[in-house]
Design a protein around this motif. Sequence first.
Motif, PDB file in Angstrom:
ATOM      1  N   GLY A 495      55.798 102.524  62.902  1.00 53.79           N
ATOM      2  CA  GLY A 495      56.999 102.365  63.718  1.00 53.79           C
ATOM      3  C   GLY A 495      57.728 101.068  63.443  1.00 53.79           C
ATOM      4  N   ASP A 496      56.999 100.002  63.102  1.00 57.42           N
ATOM      5  CA  ASP A 496      57.641  98.708  62.814  1.00 57.42           C
ATOM      6  C   ASP A 496      57.808  98.511  61.309  1.00 57.42           C
ATOM      7  OD1 ASP A 496      54.968  98.645  62.333  1.00 57.42           O
ATOM      8  OD2 ASP A 496      54.643  96.613  63.098  1.00 57.42           O
ATOM      9  N   TRP A 497      58.255  99.543  60.636  1.00 59.93           N
ATOM     10  CA  TRP A 497      58.387  99.484  59.179  1.00 59.93           C
ATOM     11  C   TRP A 497      59.422  98.469  58.717  1.00 59.93           C
ATOM     12  CZ3 TRP A 497      63.050 100.490  56.847  1.00 59.93           C
ATOM     13  CH2 TRP A 497      64.015 101.117  57.633  1.00 59.93           C
ATOM     14  N   LEU A 498      60.499  98.239  59.507  1.00 56.48           N
ATOM     15  CA  LEU A 498      61.537  97.320  59.071  1.00 56.48           C
ATOM     16  C   LEU A 498      61.045  95.873  58.994  1.00 56.48           C
ATOM     17  CD1 LEU A 498      64.421  96.916  58.175  1.00 56.48           C
ATOM     18  CD2 LEU A 498      65.106  96.744  60.582  1.00 56.48           C
ATOM     19  N   PRO A 499      60.414  95.316  60.052  1.00 56.75           N
ATOM     20  CA  PRO A 499      59.897  93.948  59.906  1.00 56.75           C
ATOM     21  C   PRO A 499      58.781  93.841  58.877  1.00 56.75           C
ATOM     22  CG  PRO A 499      59.256  94.885  62.020  1.00 56.75           C
ATOM     23  CD  PRO A 499      60.268  95.802  61.437  1.00 56.75           C
ATOM     24  N   LEU A 500      57.992  94.903  58.739  1.00 60.17           N
ATOM     25  CA  LEU A 500      56.948  94.867  57.716  1.00 60.17           C
ATOM     26  C   LEU A 500      57.546  94.801  56.311  1.00 60.17           C
ATOM     27  CD1 LEU A 500      54.333  97.434  59.089  1.00 60.17           C
ATOM     28  CD2 LEU A 500      54.124  94.936  58.989  1.00 60.17           C
ATOM     29  N   CYS A 501      58.574  95.602  56.073  1.00 55.58           N
ATOM     30  CA  CYS A 501      59.240  95.568  54.757  1.00 55.58           C
ATOM     31  C   CYS A 501      59.909  94.214  54.513  1.00 55.58           C
ATOM     32  CB  CYS A 501      60.255  96.697  54.657  1.00 55.58           C
ATOM     33  SG  CYS A 501      59.530  98.345  54.526  1.00 55.58           S
ATOM     34  N   ALA A 502      60.525  93.661  55.578  1.00 54.23           N
ATOM     35  CA  ALA A 502      61.160  92.349  55.437  1.00 54.23           C
ATOM     36  C   ALA A 502      60.117  91.281  55.129  1.00 54.23           C
ATOM     37  CB  ALA A 502      61.926  92.004  56.714  1.00 54.23           C
ATOM     38  N   SER A 503      58.960  91.335  55.790  1.00 48.51           N
ATOM     39  CA  SER A 503      57.902  90.363  55.517  1.00 48.51           C
ATOM     40  C   SER A 503      57.373  90.506  54.094  1.00 48.51           C
ATOM     41  CB  SER A 503      56.768  90.550  56.522  1.00 48.51           C
ATOM     42  OG  SER A 503      57.226  90.368  57.834  1.00 48.51           O
ATOM     43  N   TRP A 504      57.201  91.754  53.668  1.00 49.42           N
ATOM     44  CA  TRP A 504      56.708  92.007  52.309  1.00 49.42           C
ATOM     45  C   TRP A 504      57.697  91.494  51.260  1.00 49.42           C
ATOM     46  CZ3 TRP A 504      53.003  92.694  49.139  1.00 49.42           C
ATOM     47  CH2 TRP A 504      53.156  93.384  47.931  1.00 49.42           C
ATOM     48  N   LEU A 505      58.966  91.778  51.453  1.00 52.53           N
ATOM     49  CA  LEU A 505      59.980  91.304  50.509  1.00 52.53           C
ATOM     50  C   LEU A 505      60.058  89.778  50.511  1.00 52.53           C
ATOM     51  CD1 LEU A 505      62.293  92.007  48.557  1.00 52.53           C
ATOM     52  CD2 LEU A 505      63.823  92.085  50.541  1.00 52.53           C
ATOM     53  N   ALA A 506      59.997  89.179  51.711  1.00 52.20           N
ATOM     54  CA  ALA A 506      60.059  87.719  51.787  1.00 52.20           C
ATOM     55  C   ALA A 506      58.861  87.079  51.102  1.00 52.20           C
ATOM     56  CB  ALA A 506      60.128  87.286  53.255  1.00 52.20           C
ATOM     57  N   LEU A 507      57.686  87.680  51.215  1.00 55.10           N
ATOM     58  CA  LEU A 507      56.504  87.119  50.570  1.00 55.10           C
ATOM     59  C   LEU A 507      56.630  87.137  49.051  1.00 55.10           C
ATOM     60  CD1 LEU A 507      53.540  86.139  50.671  1.00 55.10           C
ATOM     61  CD2 LEU A 507      52.858  88.544  50.663  1.00 55.10           C
ATOM     62  N   VAL A 508      57.028  88.276  48.485  1.00 57.04           N
ATOM     63  CA  VAL A 508      57.099  88.390  47.025  1.00 57.04           C
ATOM     64  C   VAL A 508      58.212  87.503  46.468  1.00 57.04           C
ATOM     65  CG1 VAL A 508      57.442  89.991  45.110  1.00 57.04           C
ATOM     66  CG2 VAL A 508      56.151  90.718  47.118  1.00 57.04           C
ATOM     67  N   VAL A 509      59.396  87.551  47.079  1.00 58.04           N
ATOM     68  CA  VAL A 509      60.506  86.724  46.603  1.00 58.04           C
ATOM     69  C   VAL A 509      60.180  85.243  46.796  1.00 58.04           C
ATOM     70  CG1 VAL A 509      62.930  86.161  46.947  1.00 58.04           C
ATOM     71  CG2 VAL A 509      62.195  88.538  46.967  1.00 58.04           C
ATOM     72  N   GLY A 510      59.531  84.905  47.924  1.00 59.68           N
ATOM     73  CA  GLY A 510      59.155  83.515  48.141  1.00 59.68           C
ATOM     74  C   GLY A 510      58.188  83.001  47.093  1.00 59.68           C
ATOM     75  N   CYS A 511      57.242  83.820  46.670  1.00 59.98           N
ATOM     76  CA  CYS A 511      56.323  83.416  45.603  1.00 59.98           C
ATOM     77  C   CYS A 511      57.077  83.179  44.292  1.00 59.98           C
ATOM     78  CB  CYS A 511      55.250  84.485  45.410  1.00 59.98           C
ATOM     79  SG  CYS A 511      54.037  84.565  46.736  1.00 59.98           S
ATOM     80  N   ALA A 512      58.028  84.056  43.990  1.00 61.82           N
ATOM     81  CA  ALA A 512      58.815  83.878  42.763  1.00 61.82           C
ATOM     82  C   ALA A 512      59.612  82.581  42.816  1.00 61.82           C
ATOM     83  CB  ALA A 512      59.743  85.069  42.560  1.00 61.82           C
ATOM     84  N   TRP A 513      60.246  82.304  43.940  1.00 66.90           N
ATOM     85  CA  TRP A 513      61.034  81.082  44.062  1.00 66.90           C
ATOM     86  C   TRP A 513      60.145  79.843  44.034  1.00 66.90           C
ATOM     87  CZ3 TRP A 513      65.076  82.620  48.365  1.00 66.90           C
ATOM     88  CH2 TRP A 513      66.001  83.498  47.800  1.00 66.90           C
ATOM     89  N   ALA A 514      58.969  79.915  44.637  1.00 69.06           N
ATOM     90  CA  ALA A 514      58.056  78.776  44.585  1.00 69.06           C
ATOM     91  C   ALA A 514      57.642  78.480  43.143  1.00 69.06           C
ATOM     92  CB  ALA A 514      56.817  79.063  45.439  1.00 69.06           C
ATOM     93  N   GLY A 515      57.409  79.522  42.353  1.00 67.49           N
ATOM     94  CA  GLY A 515      57.086  79.304  40.940  1.00 67.49           C
ATOM     95  C   GLY A 515      58.223  78.673  40.175  1.00 67.49           C
ATOM     96  N   VAL A 516      59.455  79.108  40.428  1.00 71.35           N
ATOM     97  CA  VAL A 516      60.616  78.534  39.745  1.00 71.35           C
ATOM     98  C   VAL A 516      60.760  77.057  40.089  1.00 71.35           C
ATOM     99  CG1 VAL A 516      63.128  78.584  39.608  1.00 71.35           C
ATOM    100  CG2 VAL A 516      61.852  80.714  39.578  1.00 71.35           C
ATOM    101  N   LEU A 517      60.727  76.725  41.360  1.00 75.20           N
ATOM    102  CA  LEU A 517      60.948  75.348  41.792  1.00 75.20           C
ATOM    103  C   LEU A 517      59.831  74.426  41.312  1.00 75.20           C
ATOM    104  CD1 LEU A 517      62.227  76.033  45.412  1.00 75.20           C
ATOM    105  CD2 LEU A 517      63.570  75.162  43.505  1.00 75.20           C
ATOM    106  N   ALA A 518      58.582  74.875  41.431  1.00 76.72           N
ATOM    107  CA  ALA A 518      57.468  74.027  41.016  1.00 76.72           C
ATOM    108  C   ALA A 518      57.483  73.791  39.506  1.00 76.72           C
ATOM    109  CB  ALA A 518      56.148  74.658  41.434  1.00 76.72           C
ATOM    110  N   ALA A 519      57.775  74.836  38.726  1.00 85.50           N
ATOM    111  CA  ALA A 519      57.860  74.662  37.275  1.00 85.50           C
ATOM    112  C   ALA A 519      59.015  73.758  36.904  1.00 85.50           C
ATOM    113  CB  ALA A 519      57.996  76.021  36.590  1.00 85.50           C
TER     114      ALA A 519
END
Length: 614
Positions: A495-519
């Motif tokens: 039932g709470d698929w929207l916040p779950l999808c938003a959290s999942w997308l934020a986690l993956v994109v956040g990891c990508a951005w953290a790699g870019v900035l740290a490198a």
Amino acid sequence: MIQAVGLTSDFPKAQPPAVEDVSFEARSGHVTALLGAAGAGKTTVLRLMLELQRGRGITYFRGRPLHCIAHPSREVGVLLGDVPGHPARTVRGHLRMLCAAAGVPARRADEVLEAVGLVTLREERLGTLSLGMDRRLGLACALLPDPHTLVLDEPAAGLATPEARWLHTTLREYVDQGGAVLLATADPKEAARNADHVVTLEAGRIAADLEAEEFARTRLRPRVAVRSPHAARLANLLVKEARAERRPVEVVREDGNRLSVYGSTTADIGEAAFRNGILIHQLADEAGDMRAESEEQPGDCAEPAGEPDASSLPDAPQVTAPQVTAQQEPAPQEAAAPEGAETAQAPDPLPLPVAVRSVRSPLRPLRYELRRATGIGTGFVICGAALVVSVVTAVVLARIGHTPQARLFAAWPRELPLPPVALAAGLLGALAFGDEFRHPALATDRGTVPRRLGLLTAKLAVCGITAGMLAFLALGCDAELLYLVYGRELVQVPGDWLPLCASWLALVVGCAWAGVLAAGVFRSTAAGLAAVLAVPVAVVPLVHRMFEGSYVRVAAGIHLRMREVLLLQWPFGGERYLLGLARVIAQPVGGAMTLSLAALLCAYLITTLRARVR
């Protein structure tokens, strides 16, 4: 025209400078050779001219210093060393990527490939190119923005004779069209044959500044190249006749049936061979080695030995001609300049210090980043491997059981700090900057990558979009395979698929951005990936202890409090999205990711400002 004035390198107080008070000109329509032995300071002079090294002095390119030119690559084409590119990238892909960096149309890549004769090798990988093809590609990179001036550091070193001849022919065609070429070389014969003007460096100072003909006449001793199947007999004969006539003749036996004769003429050698019935296959005048002090003493004749000493061979591979010159010639401040020499004088005092020029970001950063990311297959392999691992992990977790549905769809076991897709996104982000530091592509003259906000924005955008697509592909693939293997009961939409999808997308994109900035901050792919792993391992426990049990209070009623403060009504149900965002950030993982990204972004901005101040 290039005008170098008073170039002096920085040096420790206890040591003399590598380059001191060097001034000369390189005119348009001419090839100017900067001649010197290894360690004479040729590369240092070029780097000072290009504002790549700190020192003193100034260099004008058609009347303007390089830091005053809006687009330096369109004024000066540079080749210092090998081509700085990823070995898996194709020749054409590398050039098209640099087209976006230089702000020229992509079709220019095909034009320069045809000009340097690499059309048939345009799909070859950089790592498979021979030395000659690599130098051709380097020249193509320098010619890409169609500059007026070329600055090349020993472009013919190590090349075979046909490749070296092609290179100098190409440079001659370039200057015939009005361009200027400055090339560094350690071979005096190459300088005399292919340059119009020769500037000789010795121990970091100018020893001579001459036209090529005057240089060959006053600084080189002529020799006669002889090839004969009876080379040893002819050498003994020439030495005996020189001794009898008390002429200073030196005969050097080289590889095979070749002789180099100094102090004689083709006529004398030909007549001697004819009188004694010796067959001659070649008899030609050549430019020889740099003149030495011992040559001024008459009456010396060198005995031809079966195995001559390597130090007496002008063309021996072990000791090159410029090295012999550096040992035998007097220091430039002690010896008088040759007749007709024009020594450039630097003004006193020296000009202002040379400030290291910062590398500009690509003129079209988004196009550049797209071509950089898609030019090699590393990113595609990482994405494919992440999807396979994610699917297998989801099936195994479903088989074991006792895994929440959200973690099952994400293929995220509790034993792992991050799901496979998030790790892959972090690696892609780390490669976005770290790959360029290992295989520089932006600046062939610097070998580094600038920290610029435009370039950072392009990398964040490309990595974010890639990570988002990877996240939803992984979610779809996991759900589809779970349905095929176990049926519909495991793939019910929560039932709470929207916040779950938003959290999942934020986690993956956040990891990508953290790699870019740290490198980008640490200039390393490993550091970028380490920063991604540090979020769940180190930052999440810290944030969890700080906000344990309080994230519900933080998220509850935040839209009502924001409305009271701003006195605004949220349109289109905006309070729901704000509440969802607040809940994501208030979670330990979301808070840790937000904190890490903020810290890395601040570090990136600080390093960018520091680089600009320097």
